[in-house]
Design a protein around this motif. Structure first.
Motif, PDB file in Angstrom:
ATOM      1  N   ARG A 466      42.529  23.455 -48.490  1.00 35.29           N
ATOM      2  CA  ARG A 466      43.786  23.098 -48.525  1.00 35.29           C
ATOM      3  C   ARG A 466      44.503  23.118 -49.743  1.00 35.29           C
ATOM      4  N   LEU A 467      43.563  23.029 -50.948  1.00 33.33           N
ATOM      5  CA  LEU A 467      44.213  23.618 -52.219  1.00 33.33           C
ATOM      6  C   LEU A 467      44.562  25.114 -52.328  1.00 33.33           C
ATOM      7  N   ALA A 468      43.718  25.743 -51.662  1.00 32.30           N
ATOM      8  CA  ALA A 468      43.751  27.397 -51.677  1.00 32.30           C
ATOM      9  C   ALA A 468      45.328  27.672 -50.811  1.00 32.30           C
ATOM     10  N   THR A 469      45.485  27.014 -49.890  1.00 31.08           N
ATOM     11  CA  THR A 469      46.647  27.374 -48.911  1.00 31.08           C
ATOM     12  C   THR A 469      47.640  26.433 -49.222  1.00 31.08           C
ATOM     13  N   GLY A 470      47.771  25.261 -49.467  1.00 29.28           N
ATOM     14  CA  GLY A 470      48.623  24.297 -49.659  1.00 29.28           C
ATOM     15  C   GLY A 470      49.077  23.588 -48.240  1.00 29.28           C
ATOM     16  N   ARG A 471      48.135  23.909 -47.335  1.00 26.65           N
ATOM     17  CA  ARG A 471      48.433  23.448 -45.976  1.00 26.65           C
ATOM     18  C   ARG A 471      47.289  22.578 -45.454  1.00 26.65           C
ATOM     19  N   SER A 472      47.794  21.686 -44.385  1.00 26.60           N
ATOM     20  CA  SER A 472      46.508  20.846 -43.717  1.00 26.60           C
ATOM     21  C   SER A 472      45.616  21.641 -43.022  1.00 26.60           C
ATOM     22  N   VAL A 473      45.029  22.713 -43.688  1.00 32.75           N
ATOM     23  CA  VAL A 473      44.042  23.204 -42.552  1.00 32.75           C
ATOM     24  C   VAL A 473      42.883  22.237 -42.066  1.00 32.75           C
ATOM     25  N   GLU A 474      42.737  22.402 -40.583  1.00 36.77           N
ATOM     26  CA  GLU A 474      41.454  21.448 -39.946  1.00 36.77           C
ATOM     27  C   GLU A 474      40.420  22.333 -39.788  1.00 36.77           C
ATOM     28  N   PRO A 475      39.229  22.020 -39.877  1.00 33.26           N
ATOM     29  CA  PRO A 475      37.931  22.728 -39.438  1.00 33.26           C
ATOM     30  C   PRO A 475      37.915  22.939 -38.175  1.00 33.26           C
ATOM     31  N   ARG A 476      37.576  24.004 -37.440  1.00 31.84           N
ATOM     32  CA  ARG A 476      37.175  24.206 -36.066  1.00 31.84           C
ATOM     33  C   ARG A 476      36.030  24.820 -35.747  1.00 31.84           C
ATOM     34  N   LEU A 477      35.271  24.422 -34.822  1.00 29.75           N
ATOM     35  CA  LEU A 477      34.040  25.118 -34.525  1.00 29.75           C
ATOM     36  C   LEU A 477      33.952  25.722 -33.176  1.00 29.75           C
ATOM     37  N   ILE A 478      34.857  25.323 -32.302  1.00 31.57           N
ATOM     38  CA  ILE A 478      34.814  26.189 -30.935  1.00 31.57           C
ATOM     39  C   ILE A 478      36.140  27.215 -31.040  1.00 31.57           C
ATOM     40  N   LYS A 479      35.589  28.542 -30.659  1.00 31.43           N
ATOM     41  CA  LYS A 479      36.639  29.642 -30.636  1.00 31.43           C
ATOM     42  C   LYS A 479      37.154  29.753 -29.209  1.00 31.43           C
ATOM     43  N   SER A 480      36.207  29.932 -28.025  1.00 34.77           N
ATOM     44  CA  SER A 480      36.657  30.189 -26.745  1.00 34.77           C
ATOM     45  C   SER A 480      35.765  29.350 -25.838  1.00 34.77           C
ATOM     46  N   ILE A 481      36.341  28.900 -24.655  1.00 41.92           N
ATOM     47  CA  ILE A 481      35.406  28.301 -23.517  1.00 41.92           C
ATOM     48  C   ILE A 481      35.899  29.136 -22.422  1.00 41.92           C
ATOM     49  N   ASP A 482      34.555  29.541 -21.768  1.00 42.20           N
ATOM     50  CA  ASP A 482      34.630  30.708 -20.821  1.00 42.20           C
ATOM     51  C   ASP A 482      35.530  31.937 -20.890  1.00 42.20           C
ATOM     52  N   GLY A 483      35.818  32.105 -22.360  1.00 40.85           N
ATOM     53  CA  GLY A 483      36.708  33.392 -22.554  1.00 40.85           C
ATOM     54  C   GLY A 483      38.078  32.961 -22.714  1.00 40.85           C
ATOM     55  N   VAL A 484      38.457  31.631 -22.722  1.00 42.79           N
ATOM     56  CA  VAL A 484      39.568  31.295 -22.772  1.00 42.79           C
ATOM     57  C   VAL A 484      39.857  30.866 -24.441  1.00 42.79           C
ATOM     58  N   GLU A 485      40.475  31.239 -25.283  1.00 42.88           N
ATOM     59  CA  GLU A 485      40.717  31.196 -26.558  1.00 42.88           C
ATOM     60  C   GLU A 485      41.257  29.633 -26.636  1.00 42.88           C
ATOM     61  N   GLN A 486      40.491  28.897 -27.742  1.00 43.61           N
ATOM     62  CA  GLN A 486      41.044  27.532 -28.074  1.00 43.61           C
ATOM     63  C   GLN A 486      42.027  27.816 -29.441  1.00 43.61           C
ATOM     64  N   PRO A 487      43.138  27.340 -29.102  1.00 45.88           N
ATOM     65  CA  PRO A 487      44.148  27.632 -30.256  1.00 45.88           C
ATOM     66  C   PRO A 487      43.773  26.608 -31.637  1.00 45.88           C
ATOM     67  N   PRO A 488      43.686  27.482 -32.693  1.00 47.19           N
ATOM     68  CA  PRO A 488      43.362  26.831 -33.951  1.00 47.19           C
ATOM     69  C   PRO A 488      44.614  25.899 -34.445  1.00 47.19           C
ATOM     70  N   LEU A 489      44.545  25.038 -35.540  1.00 49.73           N
ATOM     71  CA  LEU A 489      45.624  24.154 -36.000  1.00 49.73           C
ATOM     72  C   LEU A 489      45.917  24.871 -37.400  1.00 49.73           C
ATOM     73  N   PRO A 490      47.004  25.599 -37.669  1.00 46.61           N
ATOM     74  CA  PRO A 490      47.029  26.185 -38.834  1.00 46.61           C
ATOM     75  C   PRO A 490      47.353  25.222 -39.881  1.00 46.61           C
ATOM     76  N   GLY A 491      47.701  23.959 -39.471  1.00 44.91           N
ATOM     77  CA  GLY A 491      48.098  23.118 -40.439  1.00 44.91           C
ATOM     78  C   GLY A 491      49.552  23.143 -41.123  1.00 44.91           C
ATOM     79  N   GLU A 492      50.061  21.828 -41.383  1.00 49.74           N
ATOM     80  CA  GLU A 492      51.379  21.942 -41.977  1.00 49.74           C
ATOM     81  C   GLU A 492      51.276  21.889 -43.305  1.00 49.74           C
ATOM     82  N   ASP A 493      52.491  22.060 -43.928  1.00 47.11           N
ATOM     83  CA  ASP A 493      52.613  21.960 -45.377  1.00 47.11           C
ATOM     84  C   ASP A 493      52.328  20.627 -46.014  1.00 47.11           C
TER      85      ASP A 493
END
Length: 647
Positions: A466-493
């Motif tokens: 968050r210091l690096a980007t200035g955004r409320s970046v959230e950690p994410r562990l799951i990338k996809s489920i049965d090939g369906v991409e799980q959308p990341p949360l880019p985070g707000e300013d």
């Protein structure tokens, strides 16, 4: 009066016609019944003879294949391996003890496993298959199959059991499965029928537990015909179940393996996070353990060895471990003071080596003091007095508010067990939990990440991102489920003043790249990849006035458990942040010596996606780094393999 002959003749004809109709109907009904009886007794004789005997038609559940788990590049990290087992169905066995005795003469039975099986045979329904021998060989299965006429109720079976091919590397992230026990059933309102099957495996901790419903799948069933001896003669009907969903995590397997290797011999934790989308690229708690030991029930010897290890291999230090963040918290205090208007970018604070607050002297780590320092120098050289002054002006409420904005003191929603909240204390918190009023000295302690402040390595990585980007970046562990991409949360300013953020980032850059910076010896030489960071050292003991007067004892002179924790946080590259890293080495001593070199090496591995060129390191480190890389390649050859189809 006598009826005329013509009337009698007509009446007789009517009665005869009615009799014929009634008789014909009766004859037709009898014919239909006779035909139906013939159909049932002759054409369908075999099926109805079997159905009349309940003990000869069994309905059995077919356990689904558990969903597999892959890394971000398709490397398998949790799979299902074939497992041969011997089951017994109590109601099909004439005499359980006698059958067990015969079985023991054919194959070797484990006494502990057999004891558990006998208990299950007594308490479960008679038609429930109970495993009496698990992980047997194909030869054992063959011998049992040949002798099934003499073993009523015994059913050899091949099933699937969880296997973790990467061993130690993912134990704390993925977790493990294990047999369902009574405690598991007590926590579930309406247990799935699958869970009542003895030895059925469910997730116990980590991702395996948190995404159990996704990974488990749905059971199928089959109707089978058995003979008088309980031997399956044929399968009458099969309804396939639904396999569990495959899960792809954000972890990079090669980086995860490297971090595990780099932390070897330490009690430590390290997190690598993608600054753009919050993906956790590596998430390691050291030391680790082999999750395969837990799949079928770990032995008391192995479990006690894990419990008695002073480095605590069982807890996931990344999310469960909470530590005083030490000087890595100073960016929080600085931004709180600037944003609240209690400090200016250009002002300086004089550091004589201590600050007197409410009759108590709070010391700087540098006994003689730093003299006049501004924000940049205070972070670069980690002056404590500057932050004592900022805390006295700003107060704990603003500091804790900034800490939460940067990801500390809050629970991040990850599919891991026991994710700690940490602590960004307030006046009300102390009143409620300690029944004491907040003191100015508490704020002073908190300003340098000591006192009541607590943070996990995961939270420190989030703070760095968050210091690096200035955004409320959230950690994410799951990338996809049965090939369906799980959308990341880019985070707000975050809404922070860009000038203040730039000043803090610039000071963090100085920490790693200025000769006076506390992490200069662990800098990155490659110009385009230089990192911005902050060292931290958190005390786990109080230093008395007498000890301070005589000279504070060095960490190396103290017992391991009384040494300071070492911390380092960073992001890189400085001009275009891609990864944020946090490292905590329990009782490692100073952050600049113990944590910063590890964080630097991990950062370069992440940025290069493999071994960096030696030119990226300071010249004095290159010989050691080369030896380290060679040793790593010997111990951990490339494990990457293509994604496999579901078995």
């Amino acid at each position: 009066m006598k009826r005329p002959p013509k009337d009698n003749e007509a009446s007789q004809k009517i009665m005869t016609r009615r009799g014929l109709i009634l008789g014909g109907a009766q004859l037709g009904l009898v014919g239909v019944l006779a035909g139906r009886m013939r159909y049932m007794q002759v054409d369908q004789a075999d099926e109805f003879r079997l159905l009349a005997d309940e003990n000869r038609i069994n309905l059995r559940l077919i356990p689904p294949s558990r969903g597999r788990i892959y890394d971000r590049n398709g490397v398998i990290i949790a799979e299902n391996a074939p497992s041969y087992r011997i089951n017994m169905i109590r109601e099909e066995a004439d005499d359980v003890e006698e059958v067990i005795d015969r079985l023991a003469r054919i194959i070797e039975l484990d006494p502990d496993e057999l004891e558990r099986a006998l208990k299950d045979l007594k308490k479960l329904r008679g038609d429930t298959p109970v495993t009496v021998a698990d992980r047997v060989s194909w030869d054992d299965v063959s011998r049992v199959a040949v002798n099934t006429p003499a073993l009523p109720g015994i059913v050899p079976e091949v099933g699937l059991s969880r296997h973790y091919p990467t061993g130690y590397d993912y134990a704390h992230v993925i977790g493990y499965v294990g047999p369902v026990n009574d405690r598991d059933l007590e926590t579930i309102d309406a247990p799935d029928a699958l869970l009542l099957i003895p030895r059925f495996q469910i997730g116990k901790i980590g991702l395996e537990k948190r995404r159990e419903d996704t990974l488990r799948g749905k059971a199928g069933n089959k109707r089978v015909e058995v003979n008088a001896a309980g031997r399956v003669m044929r399968e009458l009907e099969r309804v396939e179940g639904q396999a569990g969903a495959d899960i792809q995590v954000t972890i990079n397997d090669q980086l995860q393996a490297y971090v595990n290797s780099r932390l070897e011999g330490q009690s430590a934790a390290a997190v690598v996070m993608d600054c753009e989308n919050g993906d956790l690229l590596a998430c390691v708690s050291a030391p680790s353990y082999d999750p395969n030991l837990f799949v079928r029930g770990i032995s008391s010897t192995n479990y006690n060895a894990l419990l008695e290890n002073k480095y605590r291999p069982l807890p996931n230090k990344v999310v469960q471990g909470v530590y005083p963040p030490g000087s890595t918290f100073k960016m929080v205090t600085a931004l709180a003071a600037l944003e609240s208007g209690n400090a200016n970018l250009g002002e300086t604070v004089y550091c004589p080596g201590h600050l007197q607050v409410s009759g108590r002297r709070f010391h700087c780590w540098k006994r003689g003091g730093h003299g006049s320092v501004d924000l940049l120098r205070s972070l670069r050289e980690s002056c404590d007095v500057y932050y004592y002054e900022m805390a006295r002006r700003t107060g704990i409420e603003k500091i804790s508010e900034m800490a939460r904005l940067l990801g500390l003191g809050t629970v991040h929603d990850l599919p891991m067990t026991s994710v700690a909240k940490g602590l960004a204390p307030t006046k009300d918190w102390k009143q409620i939990n300690r029944d004491e009023a907040w003191q100015v000295g508490d704020s002073v302690n908190a300003s340098i990440g000591q006192g009541f402040v607590l943070a996990s390595p995961l939270q420190l990585a989030v703070m760095s991102a968050r210091l690096a980007t200035g955004r409320s970046v959230e950690p994410r562990l799951i990338k996809s489920i049965d090939g369906v991409e799980q959308p990341p949360l880019p985070g707000e300013d975050l809404g922070l003043n860009p000038r203040y953020l730039h000043a803090v980032r610039e000071a963090m850059f100085e920490v790693s790249n200025s000769r006076r910076g506390t992490a200069y010896r662990s800098r990155i030489i490659e110009e385009t990849l230089r990192m911005a960071g902050k060292t931290g050292t958190s005390q786990v003991r109080n230093i008395s006035a007498a000890e301070r007067a005589a000279g504070v004892r060095r960490n190396s002179d103290l017992p391991w458990e009384r040494r300071d924790h070492a911390l380092f946080v960073n992001f890189a590259p400085y001009d275009n942040p891609k990864v944020a890293v946090a490292v905590v080495v329990e009782h490692g001593g100073g952050g600049s010596k113990a944590a910063a070199p590890i964080a630097r090496d991990i950062t370069l591995q992440a940025l290069y996606d493999g071994d960096p060129p030696l030119e990226a390191y300071p010249a004095k480190d290159r010989e050691n780094i080369e030896a380290q890389q060679e040793e790593y390649q010997k111990k951990r050859p490339n494990r990457s393999k293509p994604r496999q189809d579901r078995a």
